[in-house]
Motif scaffolding. Structure first.
Motif, mmCIF file in Angstrom:
data_model
loop_
_atom_site.group_PDB
_atom_site.id
_atom_site.type_symbol
_atom_site.label_atom_id
_atom_site.label_comp_id
_atom_site.label_asym_id
_atom_site.label_seq_id
_atom_site.Cartn_x
_atom_site.Cartn_y
_atom_site.Cartn_z
ATOM 1 N N LEU A 151 -15.032 -1.700 31.687
ATOM 2 C CA LEU A 151 -15.291 -1.171 30.348
ATOM 3 C C LEU A 151 -16.773 -0.885 30.146
ATOM 4 N N LEU A 152 -17.601 -1.787 30.656
ATOM 5 C CA LEU A 152 -19.047 -1.588 30.552
ATOM 6 C C LEU A 152 -19.478 -0.319 31.294
ATOM 7 N N PHE A 153 -18.936 -0.118 32.479
ATOM 8 C CA PHE A 153 -19.261 1.069 33.270
ATOM 9 C C PHE A 153 -18.788 2.337 32.570
ATOM 10 N N ARG A 154 -17.548 2.338 32.022
ATOM 11 C CA ARG A 154 -17.003 3.513 31.352
ATOM 12 C C ARG A 154 -17.831 3.886 30.122
ATOM 13 N N ASP A 155 -18.283 2.877 29.385
ATOM 14 C CA ASP A 155 -19.126 3.164 28.219
ATOM 15 C C ASP A 155 -20.478 3.746 28.650
ATOM 16 N N TYR A 156 -20.986 3.239 29.752
ATOM 17 C CA TYR A 156 -22.311 3.661 30.235
ATOM 18 C C TYR A 156 -22.307 5.121 30.681
ATOM 19 N N VAL A 157 -21.217 5.580 31.329
ATOM 20 C CA VAL A 157 -21.171 6.948 31.867
ATOM 21 C C VAL A 157 -20.482 7.919 30.925
ATOM 22 N N ALA A 158 -20.124 7.478 29.738
ATOM 23 C CA ALA A 158 -19.446 8.368 28.788
ATOM 24 C C ALA A 158 -20.361 9.535 28.442
ATOM 25 N N GLY A 159 -19.810 10.718 28.364
ATOM 26 C CA GLY A 159 -20.575 11.907 28.015
ATOM 27 C C GLY A 159 -21.298 12.561 29.175
ATOM 28 N N THR A 160 -21.228 11.971 30.331
ATOM 29 C CA THR A 160 -21.876 12.612 31.489
ATOM 30 C C THR A 160 -20.925 13.614 32.112
ATOM 31 N N ARG A 161 -21.479 14.528 32.849
ATOM 32 C CA ARG A 161 -20.643 15.497 33.543
ATOM 33 C C ARG A 161 -21.186 15.663 34.976
ATOM 34 N N PRO A 162 -20.349 16.065 35.897
ATOM 35 C CA PRO A 162 -20.777 16.169 37.301
ATOM 36 C C PRO A 162 -21.884 17.206 37.466
ATOM 37 N N LEU A 163 -22.790 16.929 38.380
ATOM 38 C CA LEU A 163 -23.865 17.881 38.683
ATOM 39 C C LEU A 163 -23.309 19.046 39.494
ATOM 40 N N LYS A 164 -23.835 20.217 39.237
ATOM 41 C CA LYS A 164 -23.448 21.381 40.030
ATOM 42 C C LYS A 164 -24.309 21.421 41.294
ATOM 43 N N GLN A 165 -23.721 21.918 42.336
ATOM 44 C CA GLN A 165 -24.456 22.050 43.606
ATOM 45 C C GLN A 165 -25.537 23.099 43.411
ATOM 46 N N ASP A 166 -26.801 22.680 43.540
ATOM 47 C CA ASP A 166 -27.902 23.635 43.348
ATOM 48 C C ASP A 166 -28.686 23.878 44.631
ATOM 49 N N LYS A 167 -28.152 23.381 45.740
ATOM 50 C CA LYS A 167 -28.831 23.577 47.025
ATOM 51 C C LYS A 167 -28.211 24.763 47.746
ATOM 52 N N ILE A 168 -29.062 25.568 48.350
ATOM 53 C CA ILE A 168 -28.590 26.734 49.092
ATOM 54 C C ILE A 168 -28.699 26.412 50.576
#
Length: 199
Positions: free
Chosen positions: A25-42
């Protein structure tokens, strides 16, 4: 019997037992609202160079062009004295002209410090070079040392079809540490004899 893989645990699947409930529960609250990073490396793309690879000079020698000398072929067992050879059917006076120093070499090959294999390759290269340049007289300096090359060089030379004659070199060209060679070139025998360089 196949081993079953355990089901993957994701953030939405929740904890597997009550002991981990608080941490989950602590982990889920901590990462709430985050979204995965897009690959920005070519990823680098290998580009083909338009430059051609450098080609070796046309006169460079490859193993296929080198004459093969046999180490088993031995006529000159004793090399302490003067060595003399004339190819069968050729003018028997050629060795005498070499001995008297009437013919000056157009190229000199020094084999000092080489192994037998290196010397064999260099000697084959010399004969190929003389054929390309139309040289009919050469000097091979084998040295005295332990006498290994002094014994091998004449036994290699008599195997080559372009070697007309050789003789222990005059003092000015190395005496017992060298041989003067007379070689065939692409001319008639009479023309070759007329074109022999005078010293």
């Amino acid at each position: 019997m196949q081993k079953k893989n355990p089901p993957a645990v994701t953030a939405d699947s929740g904890p597997r037992n009550n002991a981990d409930q608080d941490e989950f529960l602590l982990f889920r609250d901590y990462v709430a609202g985050t979204r995965p990073l897009k690959q920005d490396k070519i990823a680098p793309v290998a580009t083909r160079s338009k430059q051609k690879r450098p080609t070796l000079p046309s006169n460079s020698l490859t193993a296929e062009k080198l004459f093969f000398f046999s180490d088993e072929f031995e006529i000159f067992a004793e090399t302490q004295g003067t060595l003399s050879y004339v190819q069968n059917g050729d003018d028997p006076h050629l060795a005498g002209r070499l001995r008297r120093g009437e013919l000056a070499p157009q190229v000199v090959l020094d084999l000092h410090g080489m192994t037998a294999q290196q010397a064999k390759t260099e000697l084959a290269g010399l004969l190929q070079y003389c054929e390309q340049q139309q040289f009919n007289c050469a000097c091979v300096v084998h040295g005295k040392g332990l006498g290994i090359l002094a014994k091998k060089v004449p036994n290699w030379l008599i195997q080559h079809p372009n070697v007309r004659a050789f003789h222990t070199a005059p003092r000015s060209w190395g005496k017992h540490g060298a041989l003067l060679l007379l070689l065939k070139i692409n001319q008639s025998t009479e023309q070759q004899f007329r074109d022999l360089p005078e010293r």
